[in-house]
Design a protein around this motif. Sequence first.
Motif, PDB file in Angstrom:
ATOM      1  N   ASN A   1       0.804  -1.224   0.000  1.00  0.00           N
ATOM      2  CA  ASN A   1       0.000   0.000   0.000  1.00  0.00           C
ATOM      3  C   ASN A   1       0.833   1.269   0.000  1.00  0.00           C
ATOM      4  O   ASN A   1       0.284   2.376   0.041  1.00  0.00           O
ATOM      5  CB  ASN A   1      -0.987   0.006   1.177  1.00  0.00           C
ATOM      6  CG  ASN A   1      -0.308  -0.218   2.516  1.00  0.00           C
ATOM      7  OD1 ASN A   1       0.889   0.070   2.679  1.00  0.00           O
ATOM      8  ND2 ASN A   1      -1.059  -0.737   3.478  1.00  0.00           N
ATOM      9  N   GLN A   2       2.176   1.132  -0.065  1.00  0.00           N
ATOM     10  CA  GLN A   2       3.030   2.303  -0.169  1.00  0.00           C
ATOM     11  C   GLN A   2       3.660   2.450  -1.552  1.00  0.00           C
ATOM     12  O   GLN A   2       4.452   3.374  -1.769  1.00  0.00           O
ATOM     13  CB  GLN A   2       4.109   2.272   0.915  1.00  0.00           C
ATOM     14  CG  GLN A   2       3.561   2.308   2.325  1.00  0.00           C
ATOM     15  CD  GLN A   2       2.673   3.519   2.577  1.00  0.00           C
ATOM     16  OE1 GLN A   2       3.148   4.661   2.569  1.00  0.00           O
ATOM     17  NE2 GLN A   2       1.377   3.293   2.803  1.00  0.00           N
ATOM     18  N   PHE A   3       3.339   1.547  -2.477  1.00  0.00           N
ATOM     19  CA  PHE A   3       3.812   1.745  -3.856  1.00  0.00           C
ATOM     20  C   PHE A   3       2.736   1.469  -4.899  1.00  0.00           C
ATOM     21  O   PHE A   3       2.917   1.810  -6.064  1.00  0.00           O
ATOM     22  CB  PHE A   3       5.073   0.913  -4.148  1.00  0.00           C
ATOM     23  CG  PHE A   3       4.883  -0.579  -4.090  1.00  0.00           C
ATOM     24  CD1 PHE A   3       4.479  -1.290  -5.212  1.00  0.00           C
ATOM     25  CD2 PHE A   3       5.146  -1.275  -2.924  1.00  0.00           C
ATOM     26  CE1 PHE A   3       4.312  -2.662  -5.171  1.00  0.00           C
ATOM     27  CE2 PHE A   3       4.992  -2.652  -2.865  1.00  0.00           C
ATOM     28  CZ  PHE A   3       4.581  -3.353  -3.989  1.00  0.00           C
ATOM     29  N   ILE A   4       1.613   0.854  -4.525  1.00  0.00           N
ATOM     30  CA  ILE A   4       0.421   0.814  -5.370  1.00  0.00           C
ATOM     31  C   ILE A   4      -0.654   1.588  -4.615  1.00  0.00           C
ATOM     32  O   ILE A   4      -1.210   1.108  -3.628  1.00  0.00           O
ATOM     33  CB  ILE A   4      -0.028  -0.621  -5.688  1.00  0.00           C
ATOM     34  CG1 ILE A   4       1.057  -1.338  -6.489  1.00  0.00           C
ATOM     35  CG2 ILE A   4      -1.342  -0.613  -6.450  1.00  0.00           C
ATOM     36  CD1 ILE A   4       0.712  -2.757  -6.868  1.00  0.00           C
ATOM     37  N   VAL A   5      -0.894   2.806  -5.053  1.00  0.00           N
ATOM     38  CA  VAL A   5      -1.679   3.752  -4.262  1.00  0.00           C
ATOM     39  C   VAL A   5      -2.828   4.301  -5.102  1.00  0.00           C
ATOM     40  O   VAL A   5      -2.816   4.220  -6.332  1.00  0.00           O
ATOM     41  CB  VAL A   5      -0.783   4.915  -3.774  1.00  0.00           C
ATOM     42  CG1 VAL A   5       0.387   4.396  -2.960  1.00  0.00           C
ATOM     43  CG2 VAL A   5      -0.276   5.758  -4.944  1.00  0.00           C
TER      44      VAL A   5
END
Length: 576
Positions: free
Chosen positions: A350-354
Amino acid sequence: MFIMLIWGLVVAVWAGRSLAVGCPQPPAPLSFPLADTQVNPRVPGSLMRGIPVRIGTPPQNLVMLPWPDLNNTYIYDDQTACNTKLIDNDEICRVRRGGYYYETESTSFTKTTDVIDAGGAPVEIDTLGSESGIPKLVSSSLAGTDRFAAGDKEPVTIPVGIPRLQWDGGFTISHALGLGPNSTYLNALVAARQIPSRVWSIFWGRMWMGSADMDGAIVLGGYDKEKVIGENFTAQLDYSENMGCWTGMRVIIVDVIANFPHGADVSIMSGNLPVRSCIVPQRQLLWEVPVDIATELRKKAGLVSSSPSMSITAFHALATMLNTTASDSVFDGDLTFVLSSGLRIRVPNNQFIVPRIGYAEDGSRVVDQSQKDLLVYSVTNQQPSTLGRYFLTAAYLMINHEAGTFTMWQGNPSRKSTLVPVSQTSEQCSPESSGDGLGTTDNHTTDDGESGGSSGNNGGQNEPESDPTTETSVSIGTIVGAAVGGAAGLACIVALVMFCLWKRRRQRGPETGGFLPDDGPVAYIDNTGPKEIGSLPPMATELVAEDLRPELNGDFRGYELHGSGPYGGVLNRGGY
C-alpha cells in the motif's frame, strides 16, 4: 598532612564545579513531524505533506520538504509561478508549494544583496543528476534573513533565498529546507545549542491507508531508535561527479523480490546487473529505474499499464497509471529491496500501489480509490536511478555530517519515539569552552513523537538497534562524574584518615598539640554525588558499502518534458 588533604578536597570540588559550568550537558535532539498539513485556512482539504514550520514576525505557517543536496533554505513567495504544464492553477500551486511566504509582511525580514551576503552557503551541490537550476539559486534568488522555527522551539535567524526562477524539475515544488553538508539551518541550531550535532534522520511514515495513516518524522541531532529494526549499514557520503549521486547517498541494489501473499518470492532482477540508485528523500515516487527492470516488475507482478500510462499533473507525477480492469486483481504483495551491504528493505504494497491523487481547483486534495498508480517510473540507461520518499516508508535513514556518513536500517512504523543523540566528535570540552555537543543525554521515551534525548551504544553492521556512529568521545557527564567522583573519593580518604587519627588518639590519650578526644564521633563530609564513572561504549566496527563507481556519461540534470497535452510522450532529464 590533614591540612593538605583538606586543601586537596577543596581543589577537587572547585575543579568539578568548574567543569560542570564549562562543559554543560549537550542538548537533546529535536523531532518534528512529517505530516499532512492544511495549507489554506479556508479550504480544509488543502493538504500538503511535509514539515510544518513558522517563519517571520508575526509567524507565517508553511510546509517544507527536507533536501539533503541543498545547503541553503529556499522559500517561495507568490512571485514565482509553478510550471503551468504541471500545475493547473494558482490555488493548486499555492497548496503544492506548502503556502506562500510574504517577506514584506515580516518585520524581522532583513533584505540582503544575495544569499551569501545574508550569511548563506556560497556553494550548492552541483553534480550529475542535480536539478538544473541549482547553480543559479545562490546568485538569482531574492535573499535576506528571518526568524525560522519548526515545532515549538525558539526561532533561530537563518539566511533564506526566495527563488526567482523555476529551478527544480517541477514535481517536487515545495519549499526546500536545506540539510546538506554545509546546512545553514543545522549550523544555526548547533550554534544556538538547540541540537547536539549536524546529524539528521528521516522516516516518511505511512500514507493512503485511511485511519491507519501514520505521520513520519525528521529528527535533528540524532535518530529515533523506536523506528529501526535489527542490523544497519553505514557508508560514506560521496558527492563526487564519478559517484553519480548528488545527495551523496548511493546504494547498490542487487535484487528486488516480489513477495506474493501466498508465500512465493519472485526475483524481478534475475539476469540483470545491479542497479546503482541515489537516495533522494524529496522525490515523489518509490523508484526510478531502467526500463527493462520496470518492465520486468510489471510482468512478474501481473500489472498492466493504462492508456495514457503516465500522469504529470497528479500528485505522484511520473507514476505508472494501472489498468485495474485488465485482470481479476491487482498485485497485492510487497517488494523487498536487497542491497549490496546485505540489508533488506521490505516496502509494503500500500506504499507503492496507491490511489490516484489529484487536486481540485480550490486546492483541495482528491483521492480516487477506483484508480491505482504504481510509484515506479522507467528511465533510460543514461538517466540516474533514484529511491524516493516512499522507500523511506520502509527504510530509516540517518545522515551524519560530522562523520561524513549515512546509515540505513529497516524501518519500524512505531508510534513510539526514543531519540538517541549523536554527538560531535571534532571538538573537545574544557572549562574555557562551552562544550558544544559532546556526549549523550538520558533516554526520553514517549508515545506521541515528542521526545528528548537518549543514550545509545555505538554500532554498525550486525549490531541491532545501536547508535551507528563509529567515533566515540568522552561525554560531559563522564568528565563531571570523574571530577565529582574524584572529590567523593578524596572525601572518603580524608574521613578515613581523620577517623584513624581520632582512634589512635583515643587509644593513646590526650597529647599536647594533638587532637583532643570527645564523647562523640568525629564529623566528616559525606559527598553523595556520583560514585561510579561509566566506561566508554565499545568502538563500533563500521561496514562501508561496496565501492563500485561507474563512469557516467552525459549531464542528467533536472527533467525536461517533450510533447504536448496533459501527458508527455517523452520525459527526459533537463530543465524547464
